[in-house]
Design a protein around this motif. Structure first.
Motif, PDB file in Angstrom:
ATOM      1  N   ASP A  88      42.418 -19.826 -52.213  1.00 10.92           N
ATOM      2  CA  ASP A  88      41.936 -18.762 -53.087  1.00 10.92           C
ATOM      3  C   ASP A  88      43.046 -18.291 -54.017  1.00 10.92           C
ATOM      4  OD1 ASP A  88      39.953 -16.826 -53.922  1.00 10.92           O
ATOM      5  OD2 ASP A  88      41.176 -15.324 -52.890  1.00 10.92           O
ATOM      6  N   ARG A  89      44.265 -18.182 -53.500  1.00  6.74           N
ATOM      7  CA  ARG A  89      45.393 -17.757 -54.342  1.00  6.74           C
ATOM      8  C   ARG A  89      45.664 -18.781 -55.431  1.00  6.74           C
ATOM      9  NH1 ARG A  89      49.078 -15.734 -49.427  1.00  6.74           N
ATOM     10  NH2 ARG A  89      48.051 -13.737 -49.118  1.00  6.74           N
ATOM     11  N   SER A  90      45.666 -20.068 -55.070  1.00  3.59           N
ATOM     12  CA  SER A  90      45.918 -21.092 -56.084  1.00  3.59           C
ATOM     13  C   SER A  90      44.764 -21.169 -57.066  1.00  3.59           C
ATOM     14  CB  SER A  90      46.164 -22.454 -55.425  1.00  3.59           C
ATOM     15  OG  SER A  90      45.015 -22.890 -54.743  1.00  3.59           O
ATOM     16  N   LEU A  91      43.551 -20.880 -56.607  1.00  2.00           N
ATOM     17  CA  LEU A  91      42.398 -20.848 -57.501  1.00  2.00           C
ATOM     18  C   LEU A  91      42.562 -19.736 -58.522  1.00  2.00           C
ATOM     19  CD1 LEU A  91      39.531 -21.698 -58.299  1.00  2.00           C
ATOM     20  CD2 LEU A  91      38.684 -20.119 -56.572  1.00  2.00           C
ATOM     21  N   ASN A  92      42.988 -18.556 -58.083  1.00  2.00           N
ATOM     22  CA  ASN A  92      43.203 -17.448 -59.010  1.00  2.00           C
ATOM     23  C   ASN A  92      44.309 -17.770 -60.004  1.00  2.00           C
ATOM     24  OD1 ASN A  92      41.157 -15.820 -58.089  1.00  2.00           O
ATOM     25  ND2 ASN A  92      42.459 -14.688 -56.685  1.00  2.00           N
ATOM     26  N   ARG A  93      45.355 -18.501 -59.572  1.00  2.00           N
ATOM     27  CA  ARG A  93      46.407 -18.916 -60.494  1.00  2.00           C
ATOM     28  C   ARG A  93      45.848 -19.902 -61.507  1.00  2.00           C
ATOM     29  NH1 ARG A  93      49.644 -20.709 -56.286  1.00  2.00           N
ATOM     30  NH2 ARG A  93      49.970 -18.873 -55.059  1.00  2.00           N
ATOM     31  N   GLY A  94      44.949 -20.784 -61.074  1.00  5.78           N
ATOM     32  CA  GLY A  94      44.346 -21.780 -61.957  1.00  5.78           C
ATOM     33  C   GLY A  94      43.461 -21.162 -63.013  1.00  5.78           C
ATOM     34  N   LEU A  95      42.991 -19.945 -62.794  1.00  3.85           N
ATOM     35  CA  LEU A  95      42.143 -19.281 -63.782  1.00  3.85           C
ATOM     36  C   LEU A  95      42.908 -18.921 -65.042  1.00  3.85           C
ATOM     37  CD1 LEU A  95      40.074 -16.875 -61.515  1.00  3.85           C
ATOM     38  CD2 LEU A  95      39.272 -18.944 -62.654  1.00  3.85           C
ATOM     39  N   ASN A  96      44.224 -18.889 -64.963  1.00  2.85           N
ATOM     40  CA  ASN A  96      45.023 -18.516 -66.120  1.00  2.85           C
ATOM     41  C   ASN A  96      45.208 -19.675 -67.096  1.00  2.85           C
ATOM     42  OD1 ASN A  96      45.378 -15.887 -65.210  1.00  2.85           O
ATOM     43  ND2 ASN A  96      47.088 -16.494 -63.917  1.00  2.85           N
ATOM     44  N   GLU A  97      44.752 -20.896 -66.725  1.00  2.00           N
ATOM     45  CA  GLU A  97      44.879 -22.041 -67.611  1.00  2.00           C
ATOM     46  C   GLU A  97      43.824 -21.945 -68.713  1.00  2.00           C
ATOM     47  OE1 GLU A  97      44.380 -25.366 -65.053  1.00  2.00           O
ATOM     48  OE2 GLU A  97      46.121 -24.863 -63.848  1.00  2.00           O
ATOM     49  N   PRO A  98      44.168 -22.356 -69.937  1.00  2.88           N
ATOM     50  CA  PRO A  98      43.179 -22.319 -71.016  1.00  2.88           C
ATOM     51  C   PRO A  98      42.017 -23.258 -70.718  1.00  2.88           C
ATOM     52  CG  PRO A  98      45.284 -23.218 -71.785  1.00  2.88           C
ATOM     53  CD  PRO A  98      45.462 -22.821 -70.364  1.00  2.88           C
ATOM     54  N   SER A  99      40.813 -22.866 -71.130  1.00  2.00           N
ATOM     55  CA  SER A  99      39.642 -23.648 -70.754  1.00  2.00           C
ATOM     56  C   SER A  99      39.062 -24.470 -71.890  1.00  2.00           C
ATOM     57  CB  SER A  99      38.558 -22.717 -70.224  1.00  2.00           C
ATOM     58  OG  SER A  99      38.033 -21.950 -71.288  1.00  2.00           O
TER      59      SER A  99
END
Length: 148
Positions: A88-99
């Protein structure tokens, strides 16, 4: 188990007896799980009475599922919960990547703090680890769109 669990009422705190009924677990088992799972920390008030919050009720349901339905040991369930929290923590970090999609990344970033492993507690991620991250990202994206 056989019968589905009752829905969780919209309350701030639940007594150990209420949590036992909501989760299908006896109070002495809940007290034992507090010792085994460090994530369970109910508020203790006057007379050492325990009061559980909504997220803890969800955690207890997840623990119950891992132990009773999926057949994990206490140690295995503890490890699985830690894996889910780290994922979940790494998923939240991944949300900061441009989409690349207009507005989607911004909406996800605005709501990233609202997501936790407990929002995905009813989803079974145990079948194939390679799809876990993509499925989690998709669920988070859907949830973000629903909360806008």
């Amino acid at each position: 188990m056989d019968s589905p669990l009752p829905s969780i009422p919209a309350k701030r705190y639940f007594t150990i007896g209420e949590v036992g009924e909501l989760c299908g677990v006896k109070p002495h088992v809940l007290r034992y799980w507090e010792q085994e799972f460090t994530q369970l920390r109910p508020v203790k008030r006057r007379g050492n009475r325990r009061y559980y919050q909504h997220h803890e009720v969800l955690m207890i349901r997840r623990i119950r599922d891992l132990l009773y339905d999926q057949g994990f040991t206490i140690s295995g369930a503890r490890n699985r919960l830690q894996e889910l929290v780290h994922g979940d923590r790494s998923l939240n970090r991944g949300l900061n990547e441009p989409s690349g999609l207009d507005g989607e990344s911004t909406a996800l970033n605005e709501h990233a703090g609202e997501f936790s492993v407990f929002a995905l507690a009813d989803v079974d991620f145990s079948s194939d680890n390679s799809h876990d991250t993509s499925l989690q990202k998709e669920l988070v994206a859907i949830r973000a769109l629903l909360t806008i």
